[in-house]
Design an enzyme around this catalytic site. Sequence first.
Site, PDB file in Angstrom:
ATOM      1  N   CYS A  40     105.690 -12.058   5.564  1.00  0.00           N
ATOM      2  CA  CYS A  40     105.379 -11.194   6.713  1.00  0.00           C
ATOM      3  C   CYS A  40     103.995 -11.541   7.255  1.00  0.00           C
ATOM      4  O   CYS A  40     103.120 -12.006   6.527  1.00  0.00           O
ATOM      5  CB  CYS A  40     105.404  -9.730   6.265  1.00  0.00           C
ATOM      6  SG  CYS A  40     104.948  -8.549   7.559  1.00  0.00           S
ATOM      7  N   SER A  42     101.624  -9.566   8.084  1.00  0.00           N
ATOM      8  CA  SER A  42     100.509  -8.722   7.622  1.00  0.00           C
ATOM      9  C   SER A  42      99.699  -9.403   6.515  1.00  0.00           C
ATOM     10  O   SER A  42      98.467  -9.330   6.509  1.00  0.00           O
ATOM     11  CB  SER A  42     101.020  -7.363   7.147  1.00  0.00           C
ATOM     12  OG  SER A  42     101.533  -6.652   8.251  1.00  0.00           O
ATOM     13  N   HIS A  45      97.320 -11.846   8.063  1.00  0.00           N
ATOM     14  CA  HIS A  45      96.060 -11.290   8.583  1.00  0.00           C
ATOM     15  C   HIS A  45      94.975 -11.348   7.498  1.00  0.00           C
ATOM     16  O   HIS A  45      93.812 -11.621   7.782  1.00  0.00           O
ATOM     17  CB  HIS A  45      96.233  -9.817   8.973  1.00  0.00           C
ATOM     18  CG  HIS A  45      97.007  -9.585  10.242  1.00  0.00           C
ATOM     19  ND1 HIS A  45      96.594 -10.043  11.468  1.00  0.00           N
ATOM     20  CD2 HIS A  45      98.159  -8.893  10.477  1.00  0.00           C
ATOM     21  CE1 HIS A  45      97.453  -9.656  12.404  1.00  0.00           C
ATOM     22  NE2 HIS A  45      98.419  -8.962  11.824  1.00  0.00           N
ATOM     23  N   HIS A  61     103.965  -7.598   0.322  1.00  0.00           N
ATOM     24  CA  HIS A  61     104.238  -6.160   0.448  1.00  0.00           C
ATOM     25  C   HIS A  61     105.673  -5.890   0.870  1.00  0.00           C
ATOM     26  O   HIS A  61     106.037  -4.766   1.135  1.00  0.00           O
ATOM     27  CB  HIS A  61     103.271  -5.540   1.479  1.00  0.00           C
ATOM     28  CG  HIS A  61     103.488  -6.107   2.839  1.00  0.00           C
ATOM     29  ND1 HIS A  61     102.999  -7.325   3.214  1.00  0.00           N
ATOM     30  CD2 HIS A  61     104.204  -5.648   3.883  1.00  0.00           C
ATOM     31  CE1 HIS A  61     103.391  -7.596   4.439  1.00  0.00           C
ATOM     32  NE2 HIS A  61     104.141  -6.595   4.878  1.00  0.00           N
ATOM     33  N   CYS A 166     109.783  -3.914   4.667  1.00  0.00           N
ATOM     34  CA  CYS A 166     108.755  -3.907   5.716  1.00  0.00           C
ATOM     35  C   CYS A 166     109.363  -4.126   7.081  1.00  0.00           C
ATOM     36  O   CYS A 166     109.415  -3.212   7.890  1.00  0.00           O
ATOM     37  CB  CYS A 166     107.627  -4.906   5.463  1.00  0.00           C
ATOM     38  SG  CYS A 166     106.489  -4.949   6.881  1.00  0.00           S
TER      39      CYS A 166
HETATM   40  N1  APR Z   1     103.115 -12.932  24.150  1.00  0.00           N
HETATM   41  C1  APR Z   1     104.394 -12.813  23.712  1.00  0.00           C
HETATM   42  N2  APR Z   1     104.762 -13.057  22.425  1.00  0.00           N
HETATM   43  C2  APR Z   1     103.816 -13.452  21.571  1.00  0.00           C
HETATM   44  C3  APR Z   1     102.457 -13.600  21.946  1.00  0.00           C
HETATM   45  C4  APR Z   1     102.117 -13.330  23.322  1.00  0.00           C
HETATM   46  N3  APR Z   1     100.874 -13.431  23.758  1.00  0.00           N
HETATM   47  N4  APR Z   1     101.756 -13.982  20.858  1.00  0.00           N
HETATM   48  C5  APR Z   1     102.634 -14.066  19.831  1.00  0.00           C
HETATM   49  N5  APR Z   1     103.882 -13.752  20.250  1.00  0.00           N
HETATM   50  C6  APR Z   1     105.107 -13.687  19.446  1.00  0.00           C
HETATM   51  C7  APR Z   1     105.322 -14.847  18.495  1.00  0.00           C
HETATM   52  O1  APR Z   1     105.906 -15.962  19.150  1.00  0.00           O
HETATM   53  C8  APR Z   1     106.252 -14.239  17.433  1.00  0.00           C
HETATM   54  O2  APR Z   1     107.615 -14.388  17.779  1.00  0.00           O
HETATM   55  O3  APR Z   1     105.018 -12.556  18.570  1.00  0.00           O
HETATM   56  C9  APR Z   1     105.890 -12.752  17.448  1.00  0.00           C
HETATM   57  C10 APR Z   1     105.197 -12.271  16.160  1.00  0.00           C
HETATM   58  O4  APR Z   1     106.128 -12.372  15.146  1.00  0.00           O
HETATM   59  P1  APR Z   1     105.792 -12.802  13.630  1.00  0.00           P
HETATM   60  O5  APR Z   1     104.776 -13.884  13.624  1.00  0.00           O
HETATM   61  O6  APR Z   1     107.112 -13.027  12.941  1.00  0.00           O
HETATM   62  O7  APR Z   1     105.070 -11.497  13.053  1.00  0.00           O
HETATM   63  P2  APR Z   1     105.718 -10.185  12.361  1.00  0.00           P
HETATM   64  O8  APR Z   1     105.805 -10.416  10.883  1.00  0.00           O
HETATM   65  O9  APR Z   1     106.929  -9.786  13.124  1.00  0.00           O
HETATM   66  O10 APR Z   1     104.555  -9.131  12.583  1.00  0.00           O
HETATM   67  C11 APR Z   1     104.160  -8.720  13.885  1.00  0.00           C
HETATM   68  O11 APR Z   1     103.531  -6.506  13.205  1.00  0.00           O
HETATM   69  O12 APR Z   1     103.412  -5.431  11.161  1.00  0.00           O
HETATM   70  C12 APR Z   1     102.706  -6.122  12.136  1.00  0.00           C
HETATM   71  O13 APR Z   1     100.917  -7.197  10.896  1.00  0.00           O
HETATM   72  C13 APR Z   1     102.101  -7.422  11.611  1.00  0.00           C
HETATM   73  O14 APR Z   1     100.659  -7.661  13.472  1.00  0.00           O
HETATM   74  C14 APR Z   1     101.868  -8.136  12.906  1.00  0.00           C
HETATM   75  C15 APR Z   1     103.049  -7.702  13.786  1.00  0.00           C
HETATM   76 ZN    ZN Z   2     104.978  -6.486   6.647  1.00  0.00          ZN
END
Ligand code: APR
Ligand code: ZN
Length: 365
Positions: A40, A42, A45, A61, A166
């Site tokens: 994930c 998180s 980060h 997590h 999660c």
């Molecule tokens: N505009 C549109 N989409 C974007 C942009 C943007 N500027 N920047 C990133 N993305 C998209 C990415 O291409 C990706 O598909 O956002 C998505 C993020 O997904 P993941 O990397 O899989 O992250 P995820 O595990 O889903 O978590 C997303 O939620 O719980 C929180 O800490 C976690 O901040 C994180 C968020």
């Molecule tokens: Zn998570």
Amino acid sequence: MEMKAAVLYEANKPLAIETVELDDPKDGEVLVRIAAAGVCYSDYHVMKGEWSMPKPVVLGHEGAGIVEKVGAGVTRLSPGDHVILNFRANCGHCDHCIVGRPVLCDGIEAGRVFMFDGTVRLHRNGQDIHHMTRTACFAEYAVVPESGAVPIRSDMPLDKACLIGCSVMTGLGAVTNTARIEAGSDVAVIGCGGVGLNTIQGALLAGADRIIAVDLLDNKLEYAKEFGATDLINAGNGDAVARVRELTKGGVDYAFEVIGNPKTIIQAYEMCRIGGTTVIVGMAPENDIIEINALSLPRTERAIVGSWYGSARPWVDLPKLTDLYMRGRLKIDPMISRTWRLDEINEAYQTLAAGDVARSVILFD
Ligand code: APR
Ligand code: ZN
């Protein structure tokens, strides 16, 4: 006992896969043999130094496994129980727990990288190691507080169950618990990663009309379609806000930001119609600030709300989501783009960062 774990010693350095010591569970704690853990954002980060956390620390997590041993005083779990880890283990008696908002529990003084008694169960060569969110499941075993391991039916495959812990709960709960959208609502979801895809499927389950998915990557938009999006917008090709307004004649009823970026949070707000609600699911780096025109809030009665862990009531919601999956109403299998072994975890995070997967899972068995 000795076991293999992925340890973060310093931000922006690879996780070290090494043998660490894990103490027996103490009063009110259980030992879980981890079967699967999700990769994930998180945890990422923390790896990137965007969230501070005491180190060394074992991250992870989003996990599921089988209870191996229970400490004194544990009444709700027994060895052999299949469990999903709950990364907001709660005290059960503070005001927030009593009113049914356990995610907001503030009844435990110890920081969330310690067990409730303020100590750790993880060590290596005499050095203490912290437990991220009291789950620390990038390891073969985890000691967690009793409330941090939620029992589920034993016919649920654990490699799928971990994601309920999660991404499914966070994404879907934002729709069903936090926003409680009305059937027929128009919805936009910015960010179609592991969490956002579940916001999309939550909107579908809740009877949304238009479900507009926004991402920068076409492969993510393809996943979004599979999870129920009715319209796809690549934010790299033109003005996503204008496009959403055009599609919905003035904006959506609910906009969900599922990235954690101040720019896309403002875009989500701007995608909302007058009287609409913006739900912030994505978790930004800890010092980021958003700026929104102050007068626009009263003049348009738009609400901005935060959603943490999908406003989960884990002991109710995680088994319920498990049942939904077993009944064939919740998609999890297509989220798992690939699987890894624990010693491949650094590569797994590079793949997440590159946007190549919907979600990936580390398997231990
Ligand atoms: N505009 C549109 N989409 C974007 C942009 C943007 N500027 N920047 C990133 N993305 C998209 C990415 O291409 C990706 O598909 O956002 C998505 C993020 O997904 P993941 O990397 O899989 O992250 P995820 O595990 O889903 O978590 C997303 O939620 O719980 C929180 O800490 C976690 O901040 C994180 C968020
Ligand atoms: Zn998570």
